[in-house]
Design an enzyme around this catalytic site. Sequence first.
Site, PDB file in Angstrom:
ATOM      1  N   ASP A 115       0.819  -1.249   0.069  1.00 44.22           N
ATOM      2  CA  ASP A 115       0.010  -0.031   0.192  1.00 44.22           C
ATOM      3  C   ASP A 115       0.863   1.371  -0.055  1.00 44.22           C
ATOM      4  O   ASP A 115       1.669   1.450   0.842  1.00 44.22           O
ATOM      5  CB  ASP A 115      -0.908  -0.017   1.229  1.00 44.22           C
ATOM      6  CG  ASP A 115      -2.202   0.920   1.224  1.00 44.22           C
ATOM      7  OD1 ASP A 115      -1.920   1.912   0.329  1.00 44.22           O
ATOM      8  OD2 ASP A 115      -3.105   0.980   1.965  1.00 44.22           O
ATOM      9  N   HIS A 134     -10.154  -1.055  -7.212  1.00 41.71           N
ATOM     10  CA  HIS A 134      -9.701   0.204  -6.579  1.00 41.71           C
ATOM     11  C   HIS A 134      -8.712   1.012  -7.319  1.00 41.71           C
ATOM     12  O   HIS A 134      -9.141   2.174  -7.152  1.00 41.71           O
ATOM     13  CB  HIS A 134      -8.892  -0.306  -5.042  1.00 41.71           C
ATOM     14  CG  HIS A 134      -8.732   0.858  -4.117  1.00 41.71           C
ATOM     15  ND1 HIS A 134      -9.668   1.828  -3.628  1.00 41.71           N
ATOM     16  CD2 HIS A 134      -7.091   1.208  -3.625  1.00 41.71           C
ATOM     17  CE1 HIS A 134      -9.042   2.387  -2.923  1.00 41.71           C
ATOM     18  NE2 HIS A 134      -7.634   2.007  -2.874  1.00 41.71           N
TER      19      HIS A 134
HETATM   20  C1  HEM Z   1      -3.724   2.732  -4.247  1.00 42.06           C
HETATM   21  C2  HEM Z   1      -5.560   0.131  -0.281  1.00 42.06           C
HETATM   22  C3  HEM Z   1      -8.514   3.522   0.855  1.00 42.06           C
HETATM   23  C4  HEM Z   1      -6.924   6.217  -3.045  1.00 42.06           C
HETATM   24  C5  HEM Z   1      -4.122   1.725  -3.342  1.00 42.06           C
HETATM   25  C6  HEM Z   1      -3.366   0.582  -3.264  1.00 42.06           C
HETATM   26  C7  HEM Z   1      -3.682  -0.285  -2.377  1.00 42.06           C
HETATM   27  C8  HEM Z   1      -4.668   0.405  -1.480  1.00 42.06           C
HETATM   28  C9  HEM Z   1      -3.363  -1.753  -2.032  1.00 42.06           C
HETATM   29  C10 HEM Z   1      -2.041   0.048  -4.471  1.00 42.06           C
HETATM   30  C11 HEM Z   1      -0.968   0.259  -4.323  1.00 42.06           C
HETATM   31  C12 HEM Z   1      -0.677   1.768  -4.052  1.00 42.06           C
HETATM   32  O1  HEM Z   1      -0.571   2.267  -3.143  1.00 42.06           O
HETATM   33  O2  HEM Z   1      -0.418   2.705  -5.144  1.00 42.06           O
HETATM   34  C13 HEM Z   1      -6.288   0.835   0.132  1.00 42.06           C
HETATM   35  C14 HEM Z   1      -6.972   0.367   1.319  1.00 42.06           C
HETATM   36  C15 HEM Z   1      -7.855   1.468   1.605  1.00 42.06           C
HETATM   37  C16 HEM Z   1      -7.797   2.181   0.619  1.00 42.06           C
HETATM   38  C17 HEM Z   1      -6.709  -0.914   2.279  1.00 42.06           C
HETATM   39  C18 HEM Z   1      -8.911   1.309   2.758  1.00 42.06           C
HETATM   40  C19 HEM Z   1      -9.725   0.180   2.921  1.00 42.06           C
HETATM   41  C20 HEM Z   1      -8.252   4.357  -0.270  1.00 42.06           C
HETATM   42  C21 HEM Z   1      -9.229   5.702  -0.258  1.00 42.06           C
HETATM   43  C22 HEM Z   1      -8.729   6.555  -1.082  1.00 42.06           C
HETATM   44  C23 HEM Z   1      -7.472   5.882  -1.628  1.00 42.06           C
HETATM   45  C24 HEM Z   1     -10.104   6.031   0.695  1.00 42.06           C
HETATM   46  C25 HEM Z   1      -9.039   7.950  -1.474  1.00 42.06           C
HETATM   47  C26 HEM Z   1      -9.963   8.611  -1.325  1.00 42.06           C
HETATM   48  C27 HEM Z   1      -5.696   5.573  -3.682  1.00 42.06           C
HETATM   49  C28 HEM Z   1      -4.996   6.038  -4.620  1.00 42.06           C
HETATM   50  C29 HEM Z   1      -4.185   5.131  -4.957  1.00 42.06           C
HETATM   51  C30 HEM Z   1      -4.607   3.870  -4.042  1.00 42.06           C
HETATM   52  C31 HEM Z   1      -5.117   7.451  -5.303  1.00 42.06           C
HETATM   53  C32 HEM Z   1      -3.243   4.972  -6.193  1.00 42.06           C
HETATM   54  C33 HEM Z   1      -3.986   4.556  -7.521  1.00 42.06           C
HETATM   55  C34 HEM Z   1      -2.959   4.427  -8.650  1.00 42.06           C
HETATM   56  O3  HEM Z   1      -2.334   5.648  -8.958  1.00 42.06           O
HETATM   57  O4  HEM Z   1      -2.653   3.193  -9.185  1.00 42.06           O
HETATM   58  N1  HEM Z   1      -4.970   1.656  -2.137  1.00 42.06           N
HETATM   59  N2  HEM Z   1      -6.578   2.083  -0.081  1.00 42.06           N
HETATM   60  N3  HEM Z   1      -7.428   4.658  -1.202  1.00 42.06           N
HETATM   61  N4  HEM Z   1      -5.379   4.222  -3.276  1.00 42.06           N
HETATM   62 FE1  HEM Z   1      -6.011   3.006  -1.652  1.00 42.06          FE
END
Ligand code: HEM
Length: 335
Positions: A154, A227
Amino acid sequence: MTDPADGEPLAASQAILNPLSDSAIFLVLTVAAGNEQLVHDALGDISGLVRSVGFRVPDGVLTCITSIGSDAWSRLFDGPRPNQLHVLPEFHGAVHSSVSTPGDILFHIRAKGMDLCFELASLLVERFGGMSAVVDEVHGFKYFEERDLLGFVDGTENPTGALAVRNVIVRDDEPQFVGGSYVVVQKYLHNLTAWNTLTVEQQEQAIGRGKADNVEQAEEKKAPNAHTVLTVLTDADGNELKIVRDNMPFGRVGEAEFGTYFIGYAKTPAVTESMLKNMFVGAPEGNYDRILDFSTAVTGSLYFTPTGDFLDDPPPLPPTPAPTLAPTPTLPLAT
Ligand code: HEM
């Protein structure tokens, strides 16, 4: 500090763009009515408390980012407000909803070790306690290889350097608040029993990346409700709109509590809110984020993160409204 985007001096932002840490404590406080002056006085002591703890362990990289909620801003400071500061809206989809919960002050405490975070959190609560209540406290830790408790790495696509500054730090867009940022926090609880009934391939479809190797799936292979499909936004010119995330796992095994504390900084809350809308309402509507079938948001709030200088010497309290005088009772004339 200079702005890596153009080499211009940057107002002293708090430690928003520091590298991700191994430990963190998130404290959300509400200020009791009538205690505004006391809290206002205490804000100037925060940087000294961070120095008192952090100086003793220079390798510990202790930082504390302090942010102020919308209602508290009006109660604590006279003069201009960050113009996009408001109470976080709730997002209601057909299946899942986010919540908006109270929060006047957010302390985002980070360090290599929990000892430093804990010591500073204790001192902050000692200083602010009595005049404010701690309404949420989460102790976050780094899990193996920067993974969350769903088992995925993450934070990989977090922007760094000039890209991070451009996306996260307020600049000419709000000249009175240059160096600041907007921050959204949400506490998520995972249903790991249900998540673990999925195959690794199904989990990878939910995130859009490989679980073991962390490699991003090809766009054409990604599921529309992954996601990383719903959280990638672009502006009219096709530039990606980024936020800086510093999510931390937390939990209590005896209670079967497994969580992710989401924290995202951006120069406008509109970007983070659009991501939330995509996740909960869906894009197109109904195509909501698959991770929400296994993750419930139980808190949510929005704050503005001013510069350190602002907190050390904040604008005065707003004038207290003059008490409304009760109408003078008319006495019956003596006869
Ligand atoms: C990407 C997990 C909540 C925005 C990711 C990734 C994981 C992850 C594993 C892929 C690796 C990376 O960090 O680039 C989670 C979990 C969450 C959560 C477990 C809560 C249960 C959120 C929320 C937002 C968010 C609430 C925004 C409001 C993003 C963004 C990316 C991302 C912008 C990068 C996407 C990309 O450029 O590929 N998240 N996330 N995440 N997450 Fe989350």
